[in-house]
Motif scaffolding. Structure first.
Motif, short mmCIF file in Angstrom:
data_model
loop_
_atom_site.label_atom_id
_atom_site.label_comp_id
_atom_site.label_asym_id
_atom_site.label_seq_id
_atom_site.Cartn_x
_atom_site.Cartn_y
_atom_site.Cartn_z
N SER A 20 -30.79 -5.57 -49.52
CA SER A 20 -29.73 -5.19 -48.85
C SER A 20 -29.36 -3.63 -49.14
O SER A 20 -28.07 -3.33 -48.49
N GLU A 21 -30.17 -3.07 -49.44
CA GLU A 21 -29.90 -1.59 -49.71
C GLU A 21 -30.63 -0.81 -48.61
O GLU A 21 -30.39 0.41 -48.22
N VAL A 22 -31.66 -1.21 -47.95
CA VAL A 22 -32.45 -0.59 -46.66
C VAL A 22 -31.59 -0.46 -45.46
O VAL A 22 -30.74 -1.31 -45.32
N SER A 23 -31.77 0.59 -44.89
CA SER A 23 -30.75 0.78 -43.68
C SER A 23 -30.70 -0.35 -42.58
O SER A 23 -29.92 -0.38 -42.07
N TRP A 24 -31.84 -0.69 -42.51
CA TRP A 24 -31.98 -1.94 -41.55
C TRP A 24 -31.61 -3.31 -42.22
O TRP A 24 -31.78 -4.31 -41.20
N PHE A 25 -31.03 -3.58 -42.78
CA PHE A 25 -30.78 -4.85 -43.61
C PHE A 25 -29.66 -5.53 -42.53
O PHE A 25 -28.78 -4.91 -42.06
N GLN A 26 -30.01 -6.74 -42.36
CA GLN A 26 -29.04 -7.39 -41.46
C GLN A 26 -28.79 -8.87 -42.41
O GLN A 26 -29.73 -9.73 -43.05
N THR A 27 -27.71 -9.33 -42.65
CA THR A 27 -27.36 -10.49 -43.06
C THR A 27 -27.59 -11.75 -42.39
O THR A 27 -28.28 -12.79 -42.85
N SER A 28 -27.68 -11.76 -41.01
CA SER A 28 -28.23 -12.63 -40.13
C SER A 28 -28.87 -11.97 -38.73
O SER A 28 -27.94 -11.27 -38.29
N PRO A 29 -29.92 -12.19 -38.49
CA PRO A 29 -30.57 -11.62 -37.31
C PRO A 29 -30.21 -12.21 -36.16
O PRO A 29 -31.03 -13.11 -35.32
N LYS A 30 -28.71 -12.23 -35.77
CA LYS A 30 -28.28 -13.05 -34.62
C LYS A 30 -28.95 -12.93 -33.34
O LYS A 30 -29.10 -13.90 -32.57
N GLN A 31 -29.07 -11.58 -32.95
CA GLN A 31 -29.58 -11.43 -31.52
C GLN A 31 -31.07 -11.79 -31.34
O GLN A 31 -31.27 -12.36 -30.53
N ASP A 49 -43.42 -12.80 -37.05
CA ASP A 49 -42.35 -11.88 -37.42
C ASP A 49 -43.10 -10.45 -37.75
O ASP A 49 -43.52 -10.45 -39.12
N ILE A 50 -43.32 -9.54 -37.03
CA ILE A 50 -44.04 -8.44 -37.26
C ILE A 50 -43.19 -7.46 -37.93
O ILE A 50 -42.33 -7.10 -37.63
N GLY A 51 -43.71 -6.94 -39.34
CA GLY A 51 -42.64 -6.03 -39.98
C GLY A 51 -41.72 -6.66 -40.50
O GLY A 51 -40.70 -6.32 -40.95
N GLY A 52 -41.68 -8.15 -40.67
CA GLY A 52 -40.62 -8.98 -41.08
C GLY A 52 -40.45 -8.74 -42.56
O GLY A 52 -38.90 -8.74 -42.95
N GLY A 53 -41.20 -7.93 -43.37
CA GLY A 53 -40.56 -7.52 -44.79
C GLY A 53 -39.68 -8.55 -45.72
O GLY A 53 -39.91 -9.80 -45.68
N ALA A 54 -38.65 -7.96 -45.81
CA ALA A 54 -37.43 -8.67 -46.60
C ALA A 54 -36.39 -9.32 -45.72
O ALA A 54 -35.32 -9.74 -46.10
N SER A 55 -36.65 -9.30 -44.34
CA SER A 55 -35.89 -9.90 -43.30
C SER A 55 -35.58 -11.35 -43.72
O SER A 55 -36.32 -12.00 -44.23
N ARG A 56 -34.49 -11.59 -43.29
CA ARG A 56 -33.92 -12.99 -43.14
C ARG A 56 -34.33 -13.92 -42.05
O ARG A 56 -33.79 -15.03 -42.04
N LEU A 57 -34.85 -13.44 -41.12
CA LEU A 57 -35.49 -14.07 -40.02
C LEU A 57 -36.21 -15.58 -40.38
O LEU A 57 -35.89 -16.50 -39.93
N ALA A 58 -37.04 -15.45 -41.33
CA ALA A 58 -37.89 -16.53 -41.75
C ALA A 58 -36.95 -17.58 -42.44
O ALA A 58 -36.96 -18.67 -42.20
N ASP A 59 -35.84 -17.23 -43.26
CA ASP A 59 -34.87 -18.21 -43.66
C ASP A 59 -34.12 -19.13 -42.65
O ASP A 59 -34.03 -20.12 -42.85
#
Length: 206
Positions: A20-31, A49-59
């Motif tokens: 939640s501290e990185v600049s690209w953080f999203q609570t939800s990847p709506k788009q 998901d390329i470069g998915g890292g800690a993204s919440r898209l998988a969730d």
């Protein structure tokens, strides 16, 4: 190796910062979800998901019953944050630690998603390698969702230069194998309250 492609750089970022501290953080990847979900069958649609890292898209995809989800990132420390957050559900995701410019996919996907990886590839060789992986991992009819900084977006991110795009210049970069279906812009608010202008483009593999 340029830092854009450096595992050490991105591993250090996620070792130092929570998701939640990185600049690209999203609570939800709506788009992203708005373009992934229509027409997708949770039982059969394969998504990476390329470069998915800690993204919440998988969730979000797991919440909707998707059974074939792959998350690729160069930094194991980023994937570790997602695995920890998902708990037992992490076993339902395929986790790939790889540099996208050196990755040789062994299968094809119905949906390729990339939010904020392609724009870090400022050298032609990196973009060429990315496109080789994209071509190998998709098939005619596959949908490709790519989000980059817009032409009026930041010139740097995470201390690194980026290549900004419009939908048209991104389409030119991808080449004639991919048809631009639609695009939109997003004013992303970072955890530090800054506004970053993204453009999202949806393509279909011809």
């Amino acid at each position: 190796m340029p830092e854009q492609l450096s595992k050490g750089h991105w591993t250090d970022v996620y070792n130092r910062k929570a998701e939640s501290e990185v600049s690209w953080f999203q609570t939800s990847p709506k788009q992203s979800l708005d373009w992934i979900l229509p027409g997708a069958d949770p039982a059969t649609t394969a998504i990476t998901d390329i470069g998915g890292g800690a993204s919440r898209l998988a969730d979000e995809l797991l919440d909707r019953g998707f059974a074939d989800v792959t998350v690729l990132d160069i930094a194991d420390s980023a994937l570790a944050q997602s695995r920890k957050r998902l708990g037992e559900r992490a076993d339902r995701v395929r986790w790939v630690i790889a540099d996208i410019t050196a990755w040789s996919p062994t299968r094809q996907y119905d949906v390729w998603h990339d939010r904020a990886v392609f724009h870090f590839l400022v050298e032609p060789a990196g973009r060429t390698a990315y496109l080789a992986a994209l071509s190998q991992a998709t098939k005619p009819g596959s949908r490709i969702v790519i989000a980059t900084f817009n032409l009026d977006g930041p010139e740097r991110c995470s201390g690194l230069p980026v290549q900004r795009y419009s939908p048209q210049t991104l389409s030119e970069a991808l080449g004639s194998d991919y048809s631009l279906i639609q695009s939109t812009t997003e004013a992303h608010k970072t955890p530090g309250e800054a506004i970053q202008r993204f453009q999202y483009s949806l393509f279909e593999r011809r």
